[in-house]
Design an enzyme around this catalytic site. Structure first.
Site, PDB file in Angstrom:
ATOM      1  CG  ASP A  97      -2.286  -0.809   0.850  1.00 16.02           C
ATOM      2  OD1 ASP A  97      -2.511  -1.012  -0.393  1.00 16.02           O
ATOM      3  OD2 ASP A  97      -2.747  -1.454   1.826  1.00 16.02           O
ATOM      4  CG  ASP A 153      -7.017  -4.309  -1.699  1.00 17.03           C
ATOM      5  OD1 ASP A 153      -7.284  -5.247  -2.362  1.00 17.03           O
ATOM      6  OD2 ASP A 153      -7.113  -4.113  -0.563  1.00 17.03           O
TER       7      ASP A 153
HETATM    8  N1  GLY Z   1      -6.586  -2.049   0.950  1.00 15.57           N
HETATM    9  C1  GLY Z   1      -7.246  -2.645   1.896  1.00 15.57           C
HETATM   10  C2  GLY Z   1      -8.736  -2.354   2.076  1.00 15.57           C
HETATM   11  O1  GLY Z   1      -9.569  -1.939   0.845  1.00 15.57           O
HETATM   12  O2  GLY Z   1      -9.401  -2.437   2.909  1.00 15.57           O
END
Ligand code: GLY
Length: 373
Positions: A97, A153
Site C-alpha cells: 500500500d 487492491d
Molecule cells: N486495502 C485494503 C482495503 O481496501 O481494505
C-alpha cells in the site's frame, strides 16, 4: 435529475463540505493525529503511523486546497507529510500500500510545490514498492510468509510506479506496473468480470494455489470494494499507459458493479452476501464513483450512464449517509473494513471522505486527479 438541478445539488453538497472541513482539520491538529475514523466527538487512529490509509488525509487536504484555495489545507497536508516521512525507515512494516501512502500525499505535494524532500520521499516509496515485484509478474502483498500473495487492491498502488517512471525517465517502474496489471487481468478477473480479492501463487512457479475469502463474504464471492479497486485501478492504468486492454477491463468491472449494486445505490459489503443482516460499505461506492467519472470521460458513448451511476451513489451518500454536524469530525458514514470483522462495520473512514470529495470535485467539473499528477 435534469442537469441544472444536478449541478445545483452538487454545489449545495460541496458548500456543506466546505463548511464542515475546517472543523475536521481543527480536531486533527488538536489531537495531533492522522485521522482514520471518528469516535466520541474526535478523530482516532488506533493503527498508528504506518497504517495504509494515512496518505488519504494529506490527499484530502490537497483536494480541499485545490477546491477552495485555502492555505490551511496546504499546512495540514504538510504536517501529515512530515509524520508520514518518518515511517519510510520502518521497512519491515511497509507493504503493497505504499502507493496509497505516498503517491497521493508526498507525490502530490511535489507536483504542487516542487519541494525536493517530497520528491525524495515519493521516489523512496516507489523503490520500496518496486522491490516487492516478483518477476513472475506481480507485486507481492503484505509481509512474512506470504511471498506468493497478491491482492486486487494493489491495482490502485500502481500509479506510484507509473509516476516514478515519468519522474526518473527509467521505464522499469512502469514495466513492473504493466506486468502486474496484465497478471491481474489473467488471474483475478473472472469471466463474469467479478474479481477475486486475494490470489495466492507459488512464488517460484506462479501456479495458483488458492483464492481465499479476504475481506469479502466468502471464498469465491465478490467483495464490492475489491470490484471498485479493480474498476478505478484499471482505468488509471489505462490513463497512465494508453493500453486498450486496461480500459476494456475497467469497463467490464464497471458494468458488473452497476449491474449488481442494490437499488438504494449504497453498496453491500459483498455482491454475494445474504440479504440479512444489513451490511453496507460506502467506501466501495465512493471509489467506484471516482472510477466511473473517469470512464465517463474515456467512453463517450457510455458517458451519461457512467456519470448518472456515479451521481446516484454520491446522492445516496450525501442525502442518507453523511454527517454534516459539528458534533463529530468525518462526513461519510456506513463505511466498512471487512465482512468478517463486525467491529469494522458501518463506521466513518478517512478514505471514504477522500473518495467522496474526489468524486464531488469531479462532478463539479474539476479535472484534478491526484493519482495522475
Ligand atoms: N486495502 C485494503 C482495503 O481496501 O481494505
Amino acid at each position: 435529475m435534469p442537469e441544472s438541478a444536478a449541478d445545483a445539488w452538487i454545489g449545495g453538497v460541496w458548500d456543506k463540505v466546505v463548511l464542515k472541513m475546517p472543523y475536521c482539520v481543527k480536531k486533527a491538529r488538536e489531537l495531533d493525529v492522522i485521522p482514520y475514523t471518528a469516535k466520541d466527538g474526535g478523530w482516532i487512529n488506533p493503527h498508528g503511523p504506518v497504517w495504509w490509509t494515512n496518505g488519504f488525509w494529506p490527499a484530502l487536504m490537497r483536494l480541499m486546497e485545490i477546491g477552495t484555495g485555502g492555505a490551511q489545507y496546504a499546512r495540514e497536508a504538510e504536517r501529515a507529510d512530515e509524520a508520514m516521512a518518518r515511517i519510510l525507515d520502518r521497512f519491515e512494516e511497509l507493504h503493497h500500500d505504499l502507493g496509497f501512502q505516498f503517491k497521493i500525499s508526498s507525490g502530490v505535494s511535489y507536483a504542487l510545490t516542487k519541494n525536493p524532500v517530497s520528491l525524495h520521499n515519493t521516489l523512496l516509496a516507489a523503490n520500496l514498492l518496486a522491490g516487492r515485484f516478483n518477476p513472475n509478474g506481480f507485486v507481492r502483498a503484505w509481509n512474512g510468509d506470504r511471498a506468493g500473495w497478491s491482492i486486487i487492491d494493489t491495482m490502485m498502488n500502481l500509479p506510484l510506479l507509473y509516476w516514478a517512471s515519468r519522474e526518473t525517465g527509467d521505464p522499469r517502474f512502469r514495466l513492473m506496473a504493466q506486468r502486474h496489471a496484465d497478471h491481474t487481468i489473467k488471474h483475478f478477473i473472472r469471466p463474469d468480470a467479478s474479481s477475486h480479492h486475494i490470489v495466492i501463487f507459488d512464488p517460484e512457479t506462479d501456479e495458483v494455489l488458492d483464492t481465499p475469502r479476504g475481506q469479502g463474504y466468502a471464498p469465491g464471492s465478490s467483495w464490492t470494494r475489491g470490484q471498485a479497486w479493480a474498476l478505478y485501478g484499471f482505468a488509471l492504468s489505462y490513463l497512465w499507459t494508453g493500453k486498450a486492454g486496461y480500459l476494456d477491463t475497467a469497463r467490464r468491472c464497471a458494468d458488473r458493479f452497476i449491474e449488481r449494486i442494490t437499488p438504494d445505490w449504497i453498496p453491500n459489503i459483498d455482491f454475494e452476501q445474504p440479504q440479512e443482516p444489513y451490511a453496507k460499505d460506502n467506501c466501495a461506492g465512493a471509489i467506484a464513483a471516482c472510477g466511473l467519472l473517469e470512464l465517463a470521460g474515456l467512453v463517450p458513448e457510455r458517458a451519461d450512464e457512467y456519470r448518472s451511476a456515479a451521481l446516484n451513489m454520491i446522492k445516496a451518500m450525501a442525502d442518507h449517509c453523511a454527517d454534516w454536524s459539528m458534533d463529530e469530525p468525518g462526513i461519510l458514514k456506513l463505511c466498512t473494513g471487512s465482512y468478517e470483522d463486525r467491529s469494522s462495520w458501518h463506521i466513518k473512514m478517512v478514505y471514504g471522505d477522500y473518495f467522496f470529495v474526489e468524486a464531488l470535485l469531479k462532478l463539479k467539473g474539476s479535472s484534478a486527479n491526484l493519482w495522475l499528477i
